[in-house]
Design a protein around this motif. Structure first.
Motif, PDB file in Angstrom:
ATOM      1  N   THR A  65    -113.507  65.474 123.104  1.00  0.00           N
ATOM      2  CA  THR A  65    -113.157  66.299 124.256  1.00  0.00           C
ATOM      3  C   THR A  65    -111.637  66.351 124.378  1.00  0.00           C
ATOM      4  N   LEU A  66    -111.154  67.374 125.057  1.00  0.00           N
ATOM      5  CA  LEU A  66    -109.718  67.530 125.280  1.00  0.00           C
ATOM      6  C   LEU A  66    -109.407  67.432 126.762  1.00  0.00           C
ATOM      7  N   GLU A  67    -108.241  66.911 127.041  1.00  0.00           N
ATOM      8  CA  GLU A  67    -107.754  66.816 128.417  1.00  0.00           C
ATOM      9  C   GLU A  67    -106.820  68.001 128.699  1.00  0.00           C
ATOM     10  N   LEU A  68    -106.463  68.126 129.947  1.00  0.00           N
ATOM     11  CA  LEU A  68    -105.414  69.084 130.326  1.00  0.00           C
ATOM     12  C   LEU A  68    -104.114  68.659 129.638  1.00  0.00           C
ATOM     13  N   GLY A  69    -103.441  69.582 128.998  1.00  0.00           N
ATOM     14  CA  GLY A  69    -102.200  69.205 128.323  1.00  0.00           C
ATOM     15  C   GLY A  69    -101.696  70.301 127.398  1.00  0.00           C
ATOM     16  N   VAL A  70    -101.058  69.869 126.320  1.00  0.00           N
ATOM     17  CA  VAL A  70    -100.365  70.805 125.430  1.00  0.00           C
ATOM     18  C   VAL A  70    -100.903  70.682 124.008  1.00  0.00           C
ATOM     19  N   ILE A  71    -101.109  71.830 123.375  1.00  0.00           N
ATOM     20  CA  ILE A  71    -101.471  71.878 121.954  1.00  0.00           C
ATOM     21  C   ILE A  71    -100.247  72.381 121.199  1.00  0.00           C
ATOM     22  N   ARG A  72     -99.889  71.693 120.129  1.00  0.00           N
ATOM     23  CA  ARG A  72     -98.786  72.174 119.293  1.00  0.00           C
ATOM     24  C   ARG A  72     -99.308  72.416 117.884  1.00  0.00           C
ATOM     25  N   VAL A  73     -99.064  73.632 117.386  1.00  0.00           N
ATOM     26  CA  VAL A  73     -99.498  74.004 116.041  1.00  0.00           C
ATOM     27  C   VAL A  73     -98.232  74.197 115.211  1.00  0.00           C
ATOM     28  N   LYS A  74     -98.022  73.310 114.245  1.00  0.00           N
ATOM     29  CA  LYS A  74     -96.786  73.378 113.450  1.00  0.00           C
ATOM     30  C   LYS A  74     -97.105  73.851 112.048  1.00  0.00           C
ATOM     31  N   SER A  75     -96.292  74.805 111.608  1.00  0.00           N
ATOM     32  CA  SER A  75     -96.445  75.322 110.255  1.00  0.00           C
ATOM     33  C   SER A  75     -95.046  75.551 109.698  1.00  0.00           C
ATOM     34  N   GLY A  76     -94.621  74.695 108.775  1.00  0.00           N
ATOM     35  CA  GLY A  76     -93.238  74.779 108.286  1.00  0.00           C
ATOM     36  C   GLY A  76     -92.289  74.628 109.454  1.00  0.00           C
ATOM     37  N   GLU A  77     -91.380  75.598 109.580  1.00  0.00           N
ATOM     38  CA  GLU A  77     -90.402  75.557 110.666  1.00  0.00           C
ATOM     39  C   GLU A  77     -90.967  76.116 111.976  1.00  0.00           C
ATOM     40  N   LEU A  78     -92.120  76.761 111.879  1.00  0.00           N
ATOM     41  CA  LEU A  78     -92.691  77.402 113.072  1.00  0.00           C
ATOM     42  C   LEU A  78     -93.495  76.423 113.913  1.00  0.00           C
ATOM     43  N   GLU A  79     -93.384  76.598 115.220  1.00  0.00           N
ATOM     44  CA  GLU A  79     -94.221  75.804 116.109  1.00  0.00           C
ATOM     45  C   GLU A  79     -94.733  76.701 117.231  1.00  0.00           C
ATOM     46  N   ASP A  80     -96.049  76.774 117.371  1.00  0.00           N
ATOM     47  CA  ASP A  80     -96.643  77.493 118.507  1.00  0.00           C
ATOM     48  C   ASP A  80     -97.119  76.453 119.506  1.00  0.00           C
ATOM     49  N   VAL A  81     -96.816  76.704 120.770  1.00  0.00           N
ATOM     50  CA  VAL A  81     -97.159  75.749 121.822  1.00  0.00           C
ATOM     51  C   VAL A  81     -98.102  76.434 122.813  1.00  0.00           C
ATOM     52  N   PHE A  82     -99.154  75.740 123.183  1.00  0.00           N
ATOM     53  CA  PHE A  82    -100.163  76.284 124.089  1.00  0.00           C
ATOM     54  C   PHE A  82    -100.455  75.282 125.203  1.00  0.00           C
ATOM     55  N   THR A  83    -100.699  75.784 126.385  1.00  0.00           N
ATOM     56  CA  THR A  83    -101.257  74.926 127.420  1.00  0.00           C
ATOM     57  C   THR A  83    -102.781  75.014 127.305  1.00  0.00           C
TER      58      THR A  83
END
Ligand code: ATP
Length: 150
Positions: free
Chosen positions: A43-61
């Motif tokens: 399960t996941l809690e309330l927080g932040v997901i970070r998806v890193k690919s090379g130099e790129l980073e996508d951030v999601f709540t």
């Protein structure tokens, strides 16, 4: 070989793309998922997901949900999730104000209602905090509205 990542919420596909690492707020703390990770369901809690690919980073709540990991794909089923660049700050401010007013106005609400308002307050507070934190940092990896990396 990167790992594939899909984030779906109850109402839409939020992200799909490849990642070197996906960092999520697991129920036992922050978890980093890399290619070849052992199968996992959590399960996941309330927080932040970070998806890193090379130099790129996508951030999601994310406001909670589930994560399923297979060696070549991470699937996140979120209650709600949004790319930090897509967060509507005004909407979150209004939601926060609404929840704060409700809690101030009537402290005698029943426990279920109290928990519901408190959860709304936590969601809006998270969105505002993360929008401020990451937008100020200026690390936008993709233009606004581009939730997917295809
Ligand atoms: P509101 O009261 O403004 O609807 P909420 O916390 O009740 O906020 P949720 O139920 O968590 O909203 O989410 C419903 C949908 O709206 C989801 O798709 C979520 O990603 C989106 N959403 C909610 N708030 C925002 C926001 N501030 N910016 C962008 N998308 C949002």
């Amino acid at each position: 070989m990167p790992i594939r990542c899909e984030i779906v919420s109850q109402d839409r596909l939020v992200f799909e793309g490849e990642a070197d690492i996906v960092i999520v707020p697991g129920s036992l703390g922050e978890m980093g998922i890399m290619p070849g990770h052992a199968p996992l369901l959590s399960t996941l809690e309330l927080g932040v997901i970070r998806v890193k690919s090379g130099e790129l980073e996508d951030v999601f709540t994310v406001t909670g949900g589930f994560i399923e990991v297979q060696p070549d794909i991470v699937t996140i089923m979120a209650d709600a999730a949004e790319n930090v660049e897509d967060i509507d700050v005004k909407r979150a401010e209004e939601a926060m104000e609404r929840a704060s007013q409700l809690l101030k106005k009537d402290l005698s609400v029943d426990p279920d209602t109290y928990l519901r308002i408190e959860a709304a307050l936590k969601r809006s507070t998270l969105r505002l905090k993360i929008a401020a934190q990451y937008r100020k940092r200026g690390q936008r990896s993709r233009p606004p509205g581009m939730g997917t990396s295809e």
